[in-house]
Design a protein around this motif. Structure first.
Motif, mmCIF file in Angstrom:
data_model
loop_
_atom_site.group_PDB
_atom_site.id
_atom_site.type_symbol
_atom_site.label_atom_id
_atom_site.label_comp_id
_atom_site.label_asym_id
_atom_site.label_seq_id
_atom_site.Cartn_x
_atom_site.Cartn_y
_atom_site.Cartn_z
ATOM 1 N N TRP A 16 59.766 41.185 -1.177
ATOM 2 C CA TRP A 16 60.445 42.340 -0.578
ATOM 3 C C TRP A 16 60.930 42.030 0.834
ATOM 4 O O TRP A 16 61.814 42.693 1.352
ATOM 5 N N ILE A 17 60.356 40.976 1.436
ATOM 6 C CA ILE A 17 60.796 40.559 2.771
ATOM 7 C C ILE A 17 60.799 39.040 2.815
ATOM 8 O O ILE A 17 59.896 38.398 2.288
ATOM 9 N N GLU A 24 58.772 61.305 4.158
ATOM 10 C CA GLU A 24 59.086 59.892 4.351
ATOM 11 C C GLU A 24 57.893 59.045 3.946
ATOM 12 O O GLU A 24 56.750 59.392 4.242
ATOM 13 N N ALA A 25 58.174 57.928 3.273
ATOM 14 C CA ALA A 25 57.102 57.037 2.833
ATOM 15 C C ALA A 25 57.645 55.637 2.607
ATOM 16 O O ALA A 25 58.829 55.457 2.308
ATOM 17 N N LEU A 26 56.769 54.636 2.762
ATOM 18 C CA LEU A 26 57.082 53.232 2.486
ATOM 19 C C LEU A 26 56.071 52.706 1.480
ATOM 20 O O LEU A 26 54.864 52.870 1.682
ATOM 21 N N ASP A 27 56.547 52.072 0.418
ATOM 22 C CA ASP A 27 55.686 51.454 -0.591
ATOM 23 C C ASP A 27 56.382 50.202 -1.099
ATOM 24 O O ASP A 27 57.604 50.181 -1.216
ATOM 25 N N VAL A 28 55.602 49.186 -1.442
ATOM 26 C CA VAL A 28 56.171 47.996 -2.065
ATOM 27 C C VAL A 28 56.117 48.196 -3.572
ATOM 28 O O VAL A 28 55.064 48.477 -4.134
ATOM 29 N N GLY A 75 49.793 49.089 6.221
ATOM 30 C CA GLY A 75 49.694 49.291 4.788
ATOM 31 C C GLY A 75 50.619 48.450 3.942
ATOM 32 O O GLY A 75 50.561 48.514 2.717
ATOM 33 N N LEU A 76 51.487 47.655 4.560
ATOM 34 C CA LEU A 76 52.398 46.809 3.794
ATOM 35 C C LEU A 76 51.900 45.362 3.817
ATOM 36 O O LEU A 76 51.472 44.871 4.861
ATOM 37 N N PRO A 77 51.964 44.673 2.672
ATOM 38 C CA PRO A 77 51.478 43.296 2.632
ATOM 39 C C PRO A 77 52.387 42.348 3.396
ATOM 40 O O PRO A 77 53.614 42.475 3.359
ATOM 41 N N HIS A 78 51.792 41.413 4.086
ATOM 42 C CA HIS A 78 52.542 40.380 4.800
ATOM 43 C C HIS A 78 52.876 39.286 3.792
ATOM 44 O O HIS A 78 52.027 38.917 2.983
ATOM 45 N N PRO A 79 54.082 38.747 3.793
ATOM 46 C CA PRO A 79 54.449 37.759 2.776
ATOM 47 C C PRO A 79 53.647 36.460 2.848
ATOM 48 O O PRO A 79 53.589 35.723 1.880
#
Length: 101
Positions: free
Chosen positions: A3-4, A26-30, A91-95
């Motif tokens: 995703w990134i 508003e929300a962010l999810d992978v 809360g978002l995974p780092h690549p």
């Protein structure tokens, strides 16, 4: 593709996004290989794109001018460039982290 991805040109990241406008919150999810971004803003006259840039700037700790829309101005699937992020969104995974078991 994640995703990134790192931008090969300099200290920047390319964020691959799927936008849902007119959401309740508003929300962010992978989700798979895209970052799902839910925005309360309607997709009228570029307002959703501006809200997306503002939200990502807040999450990455950069100015709005550090977020550039690379691809998908009129599409739900977009690619944005984040220059020199100061922090990682909670809360978002780092690549570079290993995937969860």
């Amino acid at each position: 593709m994640a995703w990134i991805t790192p931008d090969p040109e300099d200290d920047a990241w390319l964020v691959h996004v799927r936008v849902t406008p007119r959401a309740k919150r508003e929300a962010l999810d992978v989700e798979g290989e895209r970052l799902r971004v839910r925005l309360t803003t309607p997709p009228v006259d570029g307002k959703a794109n501006a809200a997306l840039c503002k939200l990502l700037a807040r999450q990455f700790g950069v100015a709005k001018s550090a977020i550039t829309l690379v691809r998908g101005a009129r599409s739900r699937d977009k690619t944005l460039r984040v220059s020199a992020p100061k922090r990682w969104p909670a809360g978002l995974p780092h690549p570079e982290d290993p995937p969860p078991p």
